[in-house]
Design a protein around this motif. Sequence first.
Motif, PDB file in Angstrom:
ATOM      1  N   LYS A  17       0.823  -1.206   0.000  1.00 30.76           N
ATOM      2  CA  LYS A  17       0.000   0.000   0.000  1.00 30.76           C
ATOM      3  C   LYS A  17       0.862   1.262   0.000  1.00 30.76           C
ATOM      4  N   LYS A  18       1.976   1.225   0.737  1.00 30.32           N
ATOM      5  CA  LYS A  18       2.857   2.390   0.815  1.00 30.32           C
ATOM      6  C   LYS A  18       3.649   2.622  -0.474  1.00 30.32           C
ATOM      7  N   ALA A  19       3.661   1.628  -1.345  1.00 33.73           N
ATOM      8  CA  ALA A  19       4.405   1.769  -2.605  1.00 33.73           C
ATOM      9  C   ALA A  19       3.743   2.773  -3.549  1.00 33.73           C
ATOM     10  N   LYS A  20       2.441   3.027  -3.358  1.00 35.54           N
ATOM     11  CA  LYS A  20       1.747   3.950  -4.264  1.00 35.54           C
ATOM     12  C   LYS A  20       2.421   5.317  -4.236  1.00 35.54           C
ATOM     13  N   GLY A  21       2.812   5.771  -5.412  1.00 38.14           N
ATOM     14  CA  GLY A  21       3.476   7.059  -5.529  1.00 38.14           C
ATOM     15  C   GLY A  21       4.955   7.024  -5.214  1.00 38.14           C
ATOM     16  N   ASN A  22       5.459   5.874  -4.771  1.00 37.06           N
ATOM     17  CA  ASN A  22       6.872   5.763  -4.397  1.00 37.06           C
ATOM     18  C   ASN A  22       7.671   4.838  -5.303  1.00 37.06           C
ATOM     19  N   LYS A  23       7.068   3.731  -5.726  1.00 43.67           N
ATOM     20  CA  LYS A  23       7.756   2.839  -6.657  1.00 43.67           C
ATOM     21  C   LYS A  23       6.737   2.009  -7.409  1.00 43.67           C
ATOM     22  N   ASN A  24       7.094   1.637  -8.630  1.00 44.66           N
ATOM     23  CA  ASN A  24       6.229   0.780  -9.425  1.00 44.66           C
ATOM     24  C   ASN A  24       6.412  -0.669  -8.986  1.00 44.66           C
ATOM     25  N   LEU A  25       5.306  -1.342  -8.749  1.00 48.06           N
ATOM     26  CA  LEU A  25       5.326  -2.718  -8.267  1.00 48.06           C
ATOM     27  C   LEU A  25       5.375  -3.709  -9.424  1.00 48.06           C
ATOM     28  N   SER A 198      -6.547   5.015 -11.539  1.00 48.42           N
ATOM     29  CA  SER A 198      -5.429   4.982 -10.587  1.00 48.42           C
ATOM     30  C   SER A 198      -5.409   6.227  -9.713  1.00 48.42           C
ATOM     31  N   GLU A 199      -5.751   7.368 -10.298  1.00 48.65           N
ATOM     32  CA  GLU A 199      -5.760   8.628  -9.557  1.00 48.65           C
ATOM     33  C   GLU A 199      -6.952   8.727  -8.599  1.00 48.65           C
ATOM     34  N   ALA A 200      -7.979   7.912  -8.841  1.00 43.44           N
ATOM     35  CA  ALA A 200      -9.206   7.994  -8.038  1.00 43.44           C
ATOM     36  C   ALA A 200      -9.118   7.201  -6.736  1.00 43.44           C
ATOM     37  N   VAL A 201      -8.091   6.358  -6.616  1.00 39.25           N
ATOM     38  CA  VAL A 201      -7.968   5.530  -5.416  1.00 39.25           C
ATOM     39  C   VAL A 201      -6.611   5.755  -4.760  1.00 39.25           C
ATOM     40  N   SER A 202      -6.538   5.439  -3.476  1.00 37.12           N
ATOM     41  CA  SER A 202      -5.289   5.635  -2.725  1.00 37.12           C
ATOM     42  C   SER A 202      -4.496   4.348  -2.562  1.00 37.12           C
ATOM     43  N   ILE A 203      -5.013   3.246  -3.115  1.00 39.13           N
ATOM     44  CA  ILE A 203      -4.278   1.978  -3.080  1.00 39.13           C
ATOM     45  C   ILE A 203      -3.646   1.736  -4.450  1.00 39.13           C
ATOM     46  N   PRO A 204      -2.577   0.929  -4.505  1.00 35.91           N
ATOM     47  CA  PRO A 204      -1.902   0.701  -5.784  1.00 35.91           C
ATOM     48  C   PRO A 204      -2.786  -0.012  -6.807  1.00 35.91           C
TER      49      PRO A 204
END
Length: 269
Positions: A17-25, A198-204
């Motif tokens: 969950k913390k990967a969103k906006g930080n790294k591509n999974l 993707s922009e509408a949610v806060s999860i990856p």
Amino acid sequence: MSIIRHEFEKMNVTKIKKAKGNKNLTMITSYDALFAKLFEEIADMILVGDSLNMSFAGKPDTLSATLDQMIYHTNAVCTGAPKAFVILDMPFGTYNNKDQALTNAVRVYQETNAAAIKIEGGEDRAHIISHLTSNSVAVIGHIGLMPQFVRSEGGYKVRGKTEEDTQQLIKDAIAVEKAGAFCIVIEGVMSDAAKRISEAVSIPTIGIGAGNVTDGQVLVWSDMLGFFESFKPKFVRHYMTGAQQVKDAVSQYKSDVQDASFPAKEEEY
């Protein structure tokens, strides 16, 4: 070609969950211990996809995959890659209602070391996801083109081509997130629509055939490594010519056997 490997970090729901906006999974499918071991310290997540019904069992679609099959292959993957974050793809017919879904999800958790399960469906399945997550089951959602709907939809159809459909997909994603899913697979969706989802949610969000605008990607291993020869989906990139390399290697083995150059003296006891 050089290979860059990230330092291995065992994943969990919080880290994903913390990967969103930080790294591509990075997610990849696997169905057995051998390939799972190869992928373990490279991929962030390993999906035991119901795609095994097609790529492993040779069936025309995923619909006849059973929970027994999925549990068997998930156990093999977990054995080969005990440090990996492994997801079991819940097969068709195993989560038609919330009680059935929970019963089957509990069985998955009791009989495998899977960290999570994956379920296809948006707003229509949000109540099922909510029931699972409220009972301590980690769930990944799956919206867009959903392979388990292939017969009812009349084939595999790209989604997000109209504003109306895009709005529905955004509603689906928001409903899945509110239900407690920690991640969402977006399959077969126009890239502009996938970006808005993707922009509408806060999860990856993990894309497959949804452009590079999602928070990660997933591919079927036999597709990306060039083992599946029947056809190449537009969204697949071949990272090796696996089928041809295997054929060449086996042909060389046959030749060596026929001319008695295998086994050589150093390969004898």
